[in-house]
Enzyme design. Structure first.
Site: not given
Ligand code: IDC
Length: 472
Positions: A186, A275
């Site tokens: 992203e 995603e």
């Molecule tokens: C999030 C995980 C969370 C973690 C965070 C950082 O759910 O537990 O603390 O990453 O590592 C994304 C991202 C994805 C995120 C997810 C939710 O691609 O890595 O995971 N998210 O926040 N984009 C939008 C949402």
């Protein structure tokens, strides 16, 4: 459990072949064939390891090697550097057989939490990617290798490492039709506009194409994969087989983002949702099912593949497993609300019912038969494909009828209810009729008697409706 496994892995080609002699010409009809986009096999029931059809992009649509539209459903790992234990063949098999999964995404963070470029053990991470690729292939699924940038919002920051990494993995997996490459999760940040991402993508694609001319490549778009309309105005040239990724978290991203996706679709941009979640963008908070359903309906309408976040037992709403789930033996009772919801939309199966009927561990007093229709048979309906034609929506359903009792069942009749009025476009191996929102299935020339313990799996039909239709 055993019979569920067979249902899940029985290729439709086999069902269609089996009924070609039984059900007449409609069995081989082109529309019915659309529903078997994945396995490059015909005839034999699938074994553990199937050959997956190479995928290619035609206009906005993903297609298989017979030029039939493909819409993949799948699940993303949590960061493999956070939860390596879920890169696990048993978990992937559970997702395939019980959760409707056709594609697994391996999210390898580049910067967060000892990521690949910030001190993580690169050899170990590459080993995990390889384990994940093998496990996905062994369970008959596509696999996305995801260079998961996040806090490093600008993909150019680790461009050299990305080039070296993709050079390595494409050398390893060149020509494997199961493997898909996602160049940057992203992109985000004030200065990270599409031209920045585009020039990164050009550099990395050059490395990939040197090893693999045909592999499917997914490219991120700015603003956490929400600037698809920017990409749509300035496409990558000569990149070959590729799509642009869009991400959404339904409690945060709503009408405006759905509108953007529609606009980009009208631009004929090939898109892949690598995603998504129903939570807030944080990955936590309540599930917004209303906004989520609107997203799913939109993706169904335009035939876009989707991968859900996340194969994880972390105590947050976007995890599909409850805390403490054993990756070696996940089961239906380990599913969170989100996991159950995904299973329902990907397979049409209601997890509460199944948990009740599993292994007779039935504290509610319900029996397997109690959930079935009118006849004492267990009826499992699986939506196997959907497409639009002439302004109408066509949806194919495959029915499995199981007689769990110790007596044969004869002269049975099953009524299935839907969310919209439907008419039958085609059907096979049963006497099938529609009235309003219900479809009644009775034995046709075949299956007048279903023996004790027998499971009948070759009945199916295609309904026509004016919009997306689901079983009720
Ligand atoms: C999030 C995980 C969370 C973690 C965070 C950082 O759910 O537990 O603390 O990453 O590592 C994304 C991202 C994805 C995120 C997810 C939710 O691609 O890595 O995971 N998210 O926040 N984009 C939008 C949402």
């Amino acid at each position: 459990m055993k019979h569920l496994r067979i249902i899940a892995s029985f290729p439709l080609a086999a069902a269609l072949c089996a009924c070609a002699s039984a059900a007449g010409p409609q069995a081989g009809d082109a529309k019915a064939a659309q529903s078997e986009p994945l396995n490059d096999t015909t005839g034999e029931p699938e074994t553990e390891s199937v050959t997956l059809s190479p995928l290619h992009v035609n206009g906005p649509q993903l297609m298989d090697n017979r030029n039939q539209p493909v819409v993949l459903h799948g699940y993303s790992t949590f960061g493999i550097n956070y939860k390596p234990e879920y890169v696990n063949e048993n978990t992937f098999r559970f997702l395939k057989e019980e959760m409707g999964s056709q594609v697994i995404r391996l999210a390898m963070y580049t910067a967060d939490n000892n990521g690949y470029c910030t001190g993580g053990d690169q050899e170990q991470l590459e080993g995990l990617i390889d384990k994940g690729v093998q496990a996905a292939v062994a369970t008959g699924q596509y696999v996305i290798i995801d260079w998961h940038i996040l806090s490093d919002g600008n993909p150019a920051q680790y461009q050299d490492q990305a080039r070296a990494f993709f050079q390595k993995v494409t050398r390893k997996y060149a020509g494997n039709p199961a493997v898909i490459y996602e160049l940057c999760n992203e992109p985000n940040g004030r200065d990270v506009k599409w031209p920045v991402v585009k020039s990164y993508a050009e550099a990395v694609i050059q490395e990939i194409r040197a090893n693999d001319k045909n592999a499917l490549i997914l490219v991120g778009t700015p603003q956490w994969d929400q600037a698809e309309t920017e990409a749509g105005k300035d496409l990558l040239k000569d990149a070959g087989n590729m799509m642009y990724t869009v991400h959404f978290y339904a409690a945060t991203h709503k009408d405006q983002q759905r509108q953007d996706l529609s606009t980009a679709y009208d631009q004929k941009l090939p898109m892949f949702v690598s995603e998504f979640g129903f939570t807030e963008a944080s990955g936590n908070g309540a599930l917004d099912e209303q906004s989520g359903q609107a997203w799913i309906d939109l993706l169904d309408q335009v035939g876009i593949s989707r991968v859900a976040w996340a194969i994880s037992d972390k105590d947050e709403a976007s995890s599909i497993f409850k805390p403490g789930t054993d990756p070696d033996s996940p089961s239906l009772s380990d599913l969170t609300e989100w996991g159950q919801w995904l299973r329902q939309v990907y397979t049409g199966k209601d997890t509460d019912d199944e948990k009740d009927s599993q292994g007779n561990a039935d504290s509610s007093g319900k029996t397997a038969d109690a959930k079935s229709g009118d006849s004492g048979l267990e009826a499992t309906l699986k939506q196997s494909n959907t497409w639009n034609s002439d302004g109408m929506t066509f949806t194919q359903f495959d029915l499995t009828l199981t007689n769990h009792s110790d007596q044969p069942v004869t002269d049975w009749s099953e009524t299935l209810n839907f969310t919209k009025d439907v008419t039958i476009d085609q059907s096979w191996n049963g006497d099938i009729s529609a009235s309003g929102r219900s479809v009644t299935v009775k034995p046709g020339q075949y299956h007048a008697t279903i023996q004790a313990g027998e499971s009948v799996k070759d009945i199916g039909f295609i309904v026509k409706s004016d919009d997306v239709v689901k079983q009720k």
